[in-house]
Design a protein around this motif. Structure first.
Motif, PDB file in Angstrom:
ATOM      1  N   ASP A 120      -9.179  -0.864   4.523  1.00 16.34           N
ATOM      2  CA  ASP A 120     -10.379  -0.874   3.531  1.00 16.34           C
ATOM      3  C   ASP A 120      -9.862  -2.172   3.140  1.00 16.34           C
ATOM      4  OD1 ASP A 120     -12.001   1.462   3.767  1.00 16.34           O
ATOM      5  OD2 ASP A 120     -10.944   2.431   1.537  1.00 16.34           O
ATOM      6  N   GLN A 121      -8.708  -2.613   2.528  1.00 18.57           N
ATOM      7  CA  GLN A 121      -8.378  -3.773   1.251  1.00 18.57           C
ATOM      8  C   GLN A 121      -7.915  -4.887   2.465  1.00 18.57           C
ATOM      9  OE1 GLN A 121      -4.409  -2.895  -1.076  1.00 18.57           O
ATOM     10  NE2 GLN A 121      -5.159  -1.415  -1.334  1.00 18.57           N
ATOM     11  N   TYR A 122      -7.345  -4.731   3.736  1.00 19.86           N
ATOM     12  CA  TYR A 122      -7.268  -5.981   4.070  1.00 19.86           C
ATOM     13  C   TYR A 122      -8.293  -6.396   5.597  1.00 19.86           C
ATOM     14  CZ  TYR A 122      -2.919  -6.285   1.423  1.00 19.86           C
ATOM     15  OH  TYR A 122      -2.690  -5.863   0.691  1.00 19.86           O
ATOM     16  N   LYS A 159     -10.622  -9.193   4.290  1.00 20.30           N
ATOM     17  CA  LYS A 159      -9.826 -10.723   3.770  1.00 20.30           C
ATOM     18  C   LYS A 159      -9.561 -11.006   5.554  1.00 20.30           C
ATOM     19  CE  LYS A 159      -6.959  -8.680  -0.124  1.00 20.30           C
ATOM     20  NZ  LYS A 159      -8.148  -8.369  -1.173  1.00 20.30           N
ATOM     21  N   VAL A 210       0.741  -1.398  -0.428  1.00 20.24           N
ATOM     22  CA  VAL A 210       0.191  -0.079   0.357  1.00 20.24           C
ATOM     23  C   VAL A 210       0.781   1.254   0.022  1.00 20.24           C
ATOM     24  CG1 VAL A 210      -1.670   1.496   1.940  1.00 20.24           C
ATOM     25  CG2 VAL A 210      -1.696  -0.841   1.008  1.00 20.24           C
ATOM     26  N   GLN A 214      -6.074   2.966   3.252  1.00 20.57           N
ATOM     27  CA  GLN A 214      -6.549   2.122   2.827  1.00 20.57           C
ATOM     28  C   GLN A 214      -6.276   1.175   2.505  1.00 20.57           C
ATOM     29  OE1 GLN A 214      -4.710   4.509  -0.537  1.00 20.57           O
ATOM     30  NE2 GLN A 214      -4.440   2.981  -1.551  1.00 20.57           N
TER      31      GLN A 214
END
Ligand code: BYC
Length: 329
Positions: free
Chosen positions: A248-250, A253, A152, A245
């Protein structure tokens, strides 16, 4: 405030220099605003050179020291396939340090000086590498979440204004994409494994969560360098924006694997689109980056050991006249 920090504009003796410098500074800023890259032979303000050197040097140090926690697991990897993948990854990280020291050297500081400053504890490196990798679960978390956080940050930094740093980061990001796959494969294997393996992984997530939140740097309101670095487009996102960010992405997951995140206050505010969380212990962050984390001494001891025992390799490459050879019988 935007000016050359080394010149006192109120001192009349500096008037000519200030005027001249202001012109140069304006031209420099215009170049950056137009999206042009700055190259080593271009004129640049002293502070730009100093800031870039600091940041790239810290980044290079992080790659070099970052190889150590995972390196301790090469001999203990659970099978041959995972051992081979880990060896390749650790080797890549040291290669990244090499690329970044090259980029930092274009700004005028020698590699020898950088490695020396690292060894004596004068130069910084990322907070995360001052924590131990206690189990194979930590290796999965480093490979997926620490590398994920690094991607990131590095994808954003790779669009910055200094040519050599951006080019090094583009190559590094391509390799990091493989690291992420290696980390994800390790993570999934443990997450769908036995109850003991799952617990081992969850414990590792719990241990690494706070250092990961620290990884992107202090909150924007406490960041010392962001404002200047963002004006110069060295940084293209603030520390809080990068952290947001990453979350948001991880976060999805992690949750989709049935793992939990050790922060009961973590939630996304649907109106602001920002993550809210418990304040990570920033006192601990500052303690760690000043040299008082769980593994700082151990990490630097390795650098000293390398210097002591492997100096002959550097000499053989750079100063062959210093190497004594033993004639073959
Ligand atoms: N750790 O003003 P701020 C990898 C310091 S390796 C330690 O916000 P800035 C990997 C900061 O230096 C990739 N120190 O700073 C390798 C400053 O202190 P000084 C590592 C930190 O520069 C192997 C002070 O706090 N990534 O992923 O605007 C295996 C105030 O901060 C940290 C990089 O190096 C930290 N986390 O922004 C696996 C990225 N955060 O210098 C994986 C490159 C802050 O005034 N660096 N400090 O004494 C950056 O992008 C920026 O420097 C930062 C901080 C976002 C980290």
């Amino acid at each position: 405030m935007y000016g050359n920090a080394f010149i006192d504009p109120n001192d009349p003796r500096n008037k000519q220099e200030v005027e001249e410098s202001q012109e140069l500074l304006d031209a420099f800023q215009a170049k950056i605003d137009n999206g042009q890259k700055i190259e080593p032979s271009d004129w640049m303000p002293k502070m730009y050179r100093k800031q870039l050197t600091r940041m790239i040097e810290q980044h290079a140090n992080s790659e070099l020291i970052g190889a150590l926690p995972e390196g301790t697991w090469i001999t203990r990897a659970p099978n041959f396939k995972r051992k081979m993948a880990l060896i390749a990854k650790v080797q890549d990280e040291v290669g990244h340090a090499q690329l970044l020291y090259n980029a930092a050297e274009t700004l005028g500081k020698s590699r020898e000086a950088m490695l020396n400053d690292l060894m004596i504890g004068k130069a910084k490196y990322s907070n995360v590498f001052n924590y131990p990798a206690e189990t194979w679960g930590d290796i999965a978390v480093i490979g997926f979440l620490v590398d994920g956080a690094a991607i990131v940050n590095q994808l954003i930094n790779s669009k910055g204004s200094y040519g050599p740093y951006c080019r090094a980061l583009k190559r590094i990001c391509a390799e990091e994409a493989f690291h992420l796959k290696q980390g994800h494969d390790n993570l999934v294997a443990l997450a769908v494994g036995t109850p003991e393996q799952r617990q081992m992984l969850q414990d590792a997530v719990n241990r690494w969560w706070q250092p990961l939140m620290h990884f992107f740097g202090p909150p924007d309101k406490q960041s010392v360098h962001s404002e200047q670095l963002m004006r110069w487009k060295v940084k293209l996102a603030s520390n809080d924006d990068m952290r947001n960010q990453f979350l948001d992405q991880y976060v999805p997951k992690i949750l989709e694997l049935g793992l939990s995140i050790p922060d009961p206050n973590l939630r996304k505010n649907s109106e602001t689109k920002r993550w809210e969380m418990s304040d990570p212990d920033w006192d601990e962050f500052y303690r760690v980056i000043k040299g008082d984390g769980p593994c700082n001494k151990e990490r630097l001891a390795v650098r000293r050991w390398v210097k002591e025992h492997h100096q002959w390799v550097t000499d053989a490459l750079l100063r062959p006249e210093r190497v004594r050879t033993v004639p073959l019988a």
